[in-house]
Design a protein around this motif. Sequence first.
Motif, short mmCIF file in Angstrom:
data_model
loop_
_atom_site.label_atom_id
_atom_site.label_comp_id
_atom_site.label_asym_id
_atom_site.label_seq_id
_atom_site.Cartn_x
_atom_site.Cartn_y
_atom_site.Cartn_z
N ALA A 234 3.32 -35.17 -71.34
CA ALA A 234 4.27 -35.77 -70.39
C ALA A 234 4.73 -34.73 -69.37
O ALA A 234 4.79 -35.02 -68.17
N ILE A 235 5.04 -33.52 -69.84
CA ILE A 235 5.48 -32.46 -68.93
C ILE A 235 4.37 -32.11 -67.95
O ILE A 235 4.60 -32.02 -66.73
N GLU A 236 3.15 -31.96 -68.45
CA GLU A 236 1.99 -31.65 -67.59
C GLU A 236 1.80 -32.73 -66.51
O GLU A 236 1.59 -32.42 -65.34
N LEU A 237 1.86 -33.99 -66.95
CA LEU A 237 1.65 -35.11 -66.03
C LEU A 237 2.75 -35.18 -64.99
O LEU A 237 2.50 -35.42 -63.80
N MET A 238 4.00 -34.95 -65.42
CA MET A 238 5.13 -35.00 -64.48
C MET A 238 5.00 -33.91 -63.41
O MET A 238 5.27 -34.14 -62.24
N VAL A 239 4.57 -32.72 -63.83
CA VAL A 239 4.37 -31.62 -62.88
C VAL A 239 3.25 -31.97 -61.90
O VAL A 239 3.39 -31.85 -60.68
N ALA A 260 9.55 -27.98 -73.82
CA ALA A 260 9.84 -27.24 -72.58
C ALA A 260 9.71 -25.73 -72.77
O ALA A 260 9.34 -25.01 -71.84
N GLN A 261 9.98 -25.27 -74.00
CA GLN A 261 9.93 -23.82 -74.26
C GLN A 261 8.53 -23.25 -74.07
O GLN A 261 8.37 -22.09 -73.68
N ASP A 262 7.50 -24.04 -74.36
CA ASP A 262 6.12 -23.54 -74.28
C ASP A 262 5.41 -23.98 -73.01
O ASP A 262 4.24 -23.65 -72.81
N ALA A 263 6.08 -24.74 -72.16
CA ALA A 263 5.41 -25.27 -70.96
C ALA A 263 5.26 -24.19 -69.89
O ALA A 263 6.14 -23.36 -69.71
N GLU A 264 4.12 -24.25 -69.19
CA GLU A 264 3.88 -23.28 -68.11
C GLU A 264 4.76 -23.58 -66.91
O GLU A 264 5.21 -22.68 -66.21
N ALA A 265 4.98 -24.86 -66.64
CA ALA A 265 5.85 -25.27 -65.52
C ALA A 265 6.60 -26.52 -65.93
O ALA A 265 6.14 -27.27 -66.80
N LEU A 266 7.76 -26.74 -65.33
CA LEU A 266 8.55 -27.93 -65.63
C LEU A 266 8.73 -28.77 -64.37
O LEU A 266 8.81 -28.22 -63.27
#
Length: 504
Positions: A234-239, A260-266
Amino acid sequence: MATLSVAAILAENARRRPDTTALVEGDLRLTFAEVWHRALAQAGALAGLGVRPGDRVALMAPNTAEFPVAYYAIAAAGGVVVPVHLLLSAGEVGHVLQDSGASLLLVHPTKGGTGRAAADALGVRTVTLGEEFDQLAADAEPLPSYVTRAVDDPAVIFYTSGTTGVPKGAVLSHFNIVMNATVHAFDTNDIRADDIALGALPLFHAFGQTVSLNSTWRAGATLVLLPRFDAARAIELMVKEGVNTFHGVPTMFVALAAAAQDAEALPELRVCVSGGASLPVAVLERFEAAFGARVHEGYGLSETSPTATVNQPVFGTRAGTIGHPLWGVDVEIARAEVESRVELLPPGELGEVVIRGHNVFSGYLGRPEATAEALVDGWFRTGDLGTKDEDGFLRIVDRKKDVIIRGGYNVYPREVEEVLVRHPGVAQVAVIGLPDELHGEEVCAVVVPAPGTAPDAAAITAWSREHLGRHKYPRRVEFTDAMPLGPSMKVLKRELRARYADRP
C-alpha cells in the motif's frame, strides 16, 4: 415525482470531466468517459439478460476495476446492487441471494466456485465478470443513459455483518447514497477534484463503497484500487501514484504505522479517514507520527449509508472522539434502557447513540419487526453506547451488548482496550466478558502479541492493574495469532466469547 440515481455520480463526471483519470488498477487507467462508456455497455447487457428496474443483482468481486464498472452498470440499468462479502461460504452466499431475491449474480473469476455453487443451488443465473460479461456487453446495445429512479427507490441492499445472528438486508435508497457521497465530498473533509485516493477498503462494504468509491467520484477525484491490502505494498503504491487520501479501518492503520519504519519513501497524505471500528488513541498517535498526517476518525453503520459523524476541520478534531454529525444529520444520546421511545439525554450523560437524517435507511428487507425496533420516533437506534460533550464531540463507549457487568459494576471493553494497546508487547487486543460464578462476568483480554515479543499473561495483568480501576483490569489474558474479523473488519467478539467461555 422527484427522481435520482446513484448512476448520476459517474454520468455527470463523464459529462463534466471526461478526460480526467477516474480509475487506476495496476497498469489499467480509465478516464471518467471510459468508465461510463463501459458501464452503459454492461447496463445494456443486463437489460438483455432480463434485468428490469427494481430487480436485485448480486455483485461478488474484489477491489478490481470490474467492481465499480459493474456497480454503476447495475445502477444505470435501474437494478438494485446486492454486494456479497468475499469471505462467505457457499451457504452464506446462498442466504444473501435468497433473502434479497436476487435474479442474477455477477461474480469475479476468483470467487466463481463459491458464487456459482450458491447460485446453482437456488437456480439463480450467474455471469462471470471479465471475458463472459465483456462479451455480453460487446454484443448488446448500450443504454443511451441511465434509467430514472424515484429518490426513495432502493439502490443498494447491504447485508449487515450479523454480529447479532443471521445477516439482515439493510435497504438504502438512491437518496441515501447520493446524499452521503455528496456531503462527504463537499461538506465534511477538504476533498478536492485533483485528489488521488487509495481504494483499499473492500468495496462490497458500505465504508469502502460510499467513502472511497462514491465520495471520491462525487468530488471528481481519482481512485487507485488495491485489490488485496498489504501495508508495505500500500505504501509503495501510494508513493508511486501520488496518493494523498487514505481511508481505512484501525487494523490497516496499525499495519501501516508498523510498515512505515522499513519503507524507503512515504506518501504525502493530506486526508486520512478512519472508521469501521474504534481507533485506539495510541494507534492514531503512532500513525500520525509516522506519516505526519492527521487522522479524522468517523462513525457509521450500514443502516446509515454509512457515515453519521466524523472529525471535521470546521469543528476542529479531537483524538478519541468520532467528531460531529455530518451536514444534515442529527446524532444524539438517548436513554438506553427505554426502548419503546427515544428519550434524549443532556450533554455528558452516557446512553444509546441515535441518528436521524438523510442517511437513515428505509428498513430491513422483509423484516418489519426488526425495522420497527430499530426506527423509533423518527430516530435510528444504533445499539452503541456513547456520550456527547458540551462542545458537541461524540464518543463511542461500546456496543450495548458488549458491556461487561462484573460484580455489579459496568466495565466498558473499549476503555480497557485503549489502555492495554499501549503495552509494548500488545499489537492488538479485544476485551470480552466471560461467565464467572463469583462475579457474574470476568474481564478477559485476548491479545495478539507485538512482533518479536513473547508477553506473559500474569505480567500483562499486573501491568494493567497499575493503569486501570480494580473492577476493570483483566484477570484473564489469552493469546491468539489473529482476531476473527467480520465483513467490515470488526473483531467478532461473539466468536471470541464462544472460543474462550468453556476454557478454565
